[in-house]
Each structure stands twice: as structure tokens, then as C-alpha cells.
Design an enzyme around this catalytic site. Sequence first.
Site, PDB file in Angstrom:
ATOM      1  N   SER A 260       3.315  16.510  13.417  1.00  0.00           N
ATOM      2  CA  SER A 260       3.246  17.081  12.073  1.00  0.00           C
ATOM      3  C   SER A 260       1.970  16.628  11.381  1.00  0.00           C
ATOM      4  O   SER A 260       1.272  15.729  11.844  1.00  0.00           O
ATOM      5  CB  SER A 260       4.448  16.609  11.255  1.00  0.00           C
ATOM      6  OG  SER A 260       4.299  15.234  10.956  1.00  0.00           O
ATOM      7  N   LYS A 261       1.705  17.276  10.259  1.00  0.00           N
ATOM      8  CA  LYS A 261       0.534  16.912   9.480  1.00  0.00           C
ATOM      9  C   LYS A 261       0.626  15.458   9.026  1.00  0.00           C
ATOM     10  O   LYS A 261      -0.361  14.754   8.955  1.00  0.00           O
ATOM     11  CB  LYS A 261       0.429  17.850   8.271  1.00  0.00           C
ATOM     12  CG  LYS A 261      -0.662  17.460   7.289  1.00  0.00           C
ATOM     13  CD  LYS A 261      -0.970  18.574   6.335  1.00  0.00           C
ATOM     14  CE  LYS A 261      -1.446  18.080   4.978  1.00  0.00           C
ATOM     15  NZ  LYS A 261      -2.409  16.998   4.981  1.00  0.00           N
ATOM     16  N   ARG A 262       1.883  15.042   8.772  1.00  0.00           N
ATOM     17  CA  ARG A 262       2.053  13.657   8.310  1.00  0.00           C
ATOM     18  C   ARG A 262       1.636  12.636   9.363  1.00  0.00           C
ATOM     19  O   ARG A 262       1.098  11.584   9.036  1.00  0.00           O
ATOM     20  CB  ARG A 262       3.496  13.414   7.870  1.00  0.00           C
ATOM     21  CG  ARG A 262       3.559  13.251   6.361  1.00  0.00           C
ATOM     22  CD  ARG A 262       4.835  12.630   5.882  1.00  0.00           C
ATOM     23  NE  ARG A 262       5.949  13.534   6.109  1.00  0.00           N
ATOM     24  CZ  ARG A 262       7.135  13.128   6.548  1.00  0.00           C
ATOM     25  NH1 ARG A 262       7.339  11.846   6.806  1.00  0.00           N
ATOM     26  NH2 ARG A 262       8.103  13.984   6.714  1.00  0.00           N
ATOM     27  N   ASP A 265      -2.027  12.355   9.064  1.00  0.00           N
ATOM     28  CA  ASP A 265      -2.427  11.594   7.871  1.00  0.00           C
ATOM     29  C   ASP A 265      -2.201  10.099   8.082  1.00  0.00           C
ATOM     30  O   ASP A 265      -3.032   9.271   7.717  1.00  0.00           O
ATOM     31  CB  ASP A 265      -1.617  12.057   6.649  1.00  0.00           C
ATOM     32  CG  ASP A 265      -1.977  13.479   6.240  1.00  0.00           C
ATOM     33  OD1 ASP A 265      -3.035  13.968   6.703  1.00  0.00           O
ATOM     34  OD2 ASP A 265      -1.202  14.112   5.493  1.00  0.00           O
TER      35      ASP A 265
END
Length: 504
Positions: A260-262, A265
Site C-alpha cells: 500500500s501507499k502507507r 511512506d
Amino acid sequence: MKKVRVRFAPSPTGPLHIGGVRTALYNYLFAKKHGGDMLLRIEDTDSARFVPGAEEYIIEALNWLGIKIDEGVGVGGLHAPYRQSERKAIYKKYVDQLLENNLAYIAFDTPAELDVKRTEIANFQYDASTRNQMINSLTLTKEEVKARIENGDSYVVRIKVEPGEDIVVHDLIRGEVKINASIIDDKVLYKSSDGLPTYHMANIVDDHLMEISHVIRGEEWLPSAPLHVLLYRYLGWEDSMPQFAHLPLLLKPEGNGKLSKRDGDKLGFPVFPLQWIDPKTGEKSSGYREAGYFPEAVVNFLALLGWNPGTEQEILSMDELIHLFSLEKVSKSGAKFDYEKGKWFNHKYLQEKLNKELALLYASILKEKGITTDEETLIKIVALIKERSNLIPDFWEQSAFFFQAPTSYDEKAVQKRWKSETPQLMSELMAVLESITEFSATNTEEVVKTWIAQKEYNMGAVMNAFRLSVVGELKGPHMFDIIAVIGKKETINRINNALKNILV
Ligand code: GLU
């Protein structure tokens, strides 16, 4: 064999995720391997999820990566338009055909009415077991249906799925996947509110009309495949149904679950090909391009996430990938997104680039910092540091000391390497350097080493203090290469500064 025609069919709901990029890449590799066509179709029938700029982003990303589109949005072709929102009338015809053949029906249930049913019936699903209790063309009379439509009531068209049968999906990666029709609900195919079909309907109609031979897409679409098989049958297109291949998921670098994008990040890597700025919130998401990756490296890295050529070879150009690609070698299980490996690929590609090209790329980063250097010097610097760099932006970290004298000195290194006798050694070193006229790396090295040997000084003691004075830390390329670039005057200045600033 039917001509190979594949499509990449993203929905413009935001920036293209790196998993979507891999889907596009596998489609492209497969098409080119078989001398086929690669189509780009924009699936924008869900206006609620439409995000401005997403389509342009997708096209730019594919361009950057060298994934060429033969037909579709931005290119045109025999089956234009390729944006689903522009194909309304086409779908309507097939929706009507299904209704006429009694393979679909009109349903008027409002969201509130559906909610009531959900509270009344546990695990409510709109299907053969419940459709008789609902407000639709199967329970209302013809006149009632007509009256409601004339009255402007909004409705949807649902597919009529008959329960019991095992629907078989032949998947080129997974083999036979069987799903019982009983678990499929009567999916909505069309909404009167906007006159648009849903994803399922538009997807099937277009794949058929655009003569798609292979549907290669992410695993998340596998649950929809039985419904799609059924739709092909209902529309009378079973014989020309494309072959399916559902690609494995991209997983988190560690542990399980979808990338995921998380994760990006948290661990500090991009999950998008290009930087994306959310048009609503202004939130910025980093991209591989802006992070300094070469598109060839990203392509190579992604190609091997879920597929391998069956040999040890890892560095593969687009042409080699095309030559070697086969869906049979795509793995069934998810592929861990090994970001470090991505950097490794970029490192490898970086080593192969011409120093001149790298210098040019680096010059623009330096320019932003207000630093200008002549090309020849920059080429020398790049040659010295590229082996230590994965990405172009790493160059700064590896070479800032070429452009600016240290303003501070690494404390630990000072403690360890700057002894009471060091100032004396450095003064002598300055004198030695001063005497050299040809300040090349080989010459300075020879002179300095001869001096150290004659004086029987400790090589480490001299060289570490020398490095500390010139670089500010105990890092960087060969000392004599560094001073050949910065020159005699600057080298001596820096030693002088160190003598003034490092106090023992
Ligand atoms: N529009 C779907 C998506 O966004 C396409 C799925 C498919 O390839 O059938 O991925």
C-alpha cells in the site's frame, strides 16, 4: 491463432499504482512477444470516482517507462472512442439485448429499500434467493414497470444469475478456477441515473468489440471473472471469449498483505511511477521518476516481480524481456516488493551510463543548489562517485565536499584520528603538496607516499587526518583523486582551515 490483442484498462481514479504499472508492462511484453497490439482503454464509467488529471498521468507514466500504446486513448484506432464515457450508446444496445432475452431485469429498489432488506435478511445478497421479494421487472407487471420508467423513477439493470452451476474460468496462470454461480449476486450492469453501464458490462462489451485476445490483469479481478464468463455466454460471445491471466499481488516488503501507499511512506519508497499531487487535498506522493530512477531500471525491477525468465540473468533490457516473457512463467503466489532490490537495479543501470550523461543530469540538481561547474570537472566527479550511488540524487551526498569546503568535522573521527602530533604532520604535508607542480592523482600520490615512507610516518595517521581536513568526514573516493579535482590551492586551504578549526 487469433491475433494477440491485449489492453490496459485503468480507471482514472487517481495516480497509477506501481502494481498497475506492472500489469501494463506484462500486457506490453506479452503483446510484443507475439507481434500483437497493446491497447489503452480508459474505464471511466464510475463518474463518482473520476479524478481530474489521472488519465494524463497514466499516459505520461507509460510514456516515461517506454510502454508503447498501439491503439487507444491518445493514439486513436479502428475501435475509437477508447474512453468508456464516450461509448454510452454502444453499451445501451447490449443492455437492451440482455433484457429482451430475459437474461437481465430492471430493478427499482432504492438505496433505502435495499438497506431495509439488509436488516431483515442476514447476509442479504440480491440474487435468485431474494430477487422475488424485491421491486423489479420480475415482480412487477409490465404496465407497472412502464409507468415507473415514464414517471422518471431511477432504476438499474441487473444480470440474472441462475444458481447451482459451477462456472469455470480458464486462467493461463492459475489453471481452472471454479466458482459456483450461487455465490455470485445479480450484479448491476447499468444505471439509468447516468445512462452508463457499470464496470462489468462495459469491460466485457469493449473486450469483445475491440477483439481482445487476452485479458491480463491483477488478481483482484479474479472474483469478477466468473461473472464475466457468464456475460460472454449471455451475450452470445462465448466462442470468442478472451483468455484470462490474473497476475499475482504485489506484497508488502515485509510480512503479508497487499503493498500500500502507507508501506511506501513508512519505509521511504515511492509506490507510484511519477510524482502525484492530489488535485483536491494538494497532498504530494513521491514517484520513481522524481526520486531519480531510470525508467529502464524500474521496468527491469517490475518485470521480475512475479515473473522470471528461468535463468539467473537479472539485468534485462526491454527487448530481452519481450523476447523471454511468457505467462506460463508468471508465479501464482504474491511477489514481495523488495524495494532494496529496486535500488540495486538502478545502481546497475547507473554504472552503465556514460559519465557525460550522468554529469548532465547531476548538473541540473547542482543548478538548483546554485552551484555551477564546468562539464569536464563534473564528468571527473561523477566517475569517482557513481559506484557509491544508487540514484542520481545520491550524487550530492557523495560529492558535496567537492564543491564546498567542510564547515564542521565529524566529531567521532576527530576524536579517533586527530592526535596531538597531527597538526605537525599536516603542516609538513602542506609543504609537501605546495612543492608539487604537476598536481595529478598519480603524481601527488607518489610524492606524498614517498615522503611518508622516508619519514617513517604512519600511513593511516597521515591519510585519515588528511581526509578529515579535506572532506570533513572519513568518507569519499580515493584521496588523491579528490585533491586532483579540487586542485592544489583548495587542498592546502582546507588543511589550513582544519588546523585552525580542529582543536586538540
Ligand atoms: N478498470 C479496471 C481497473 O481499473 C480494469 C480491470 C480489467 O483489466 O478488467 O483495473
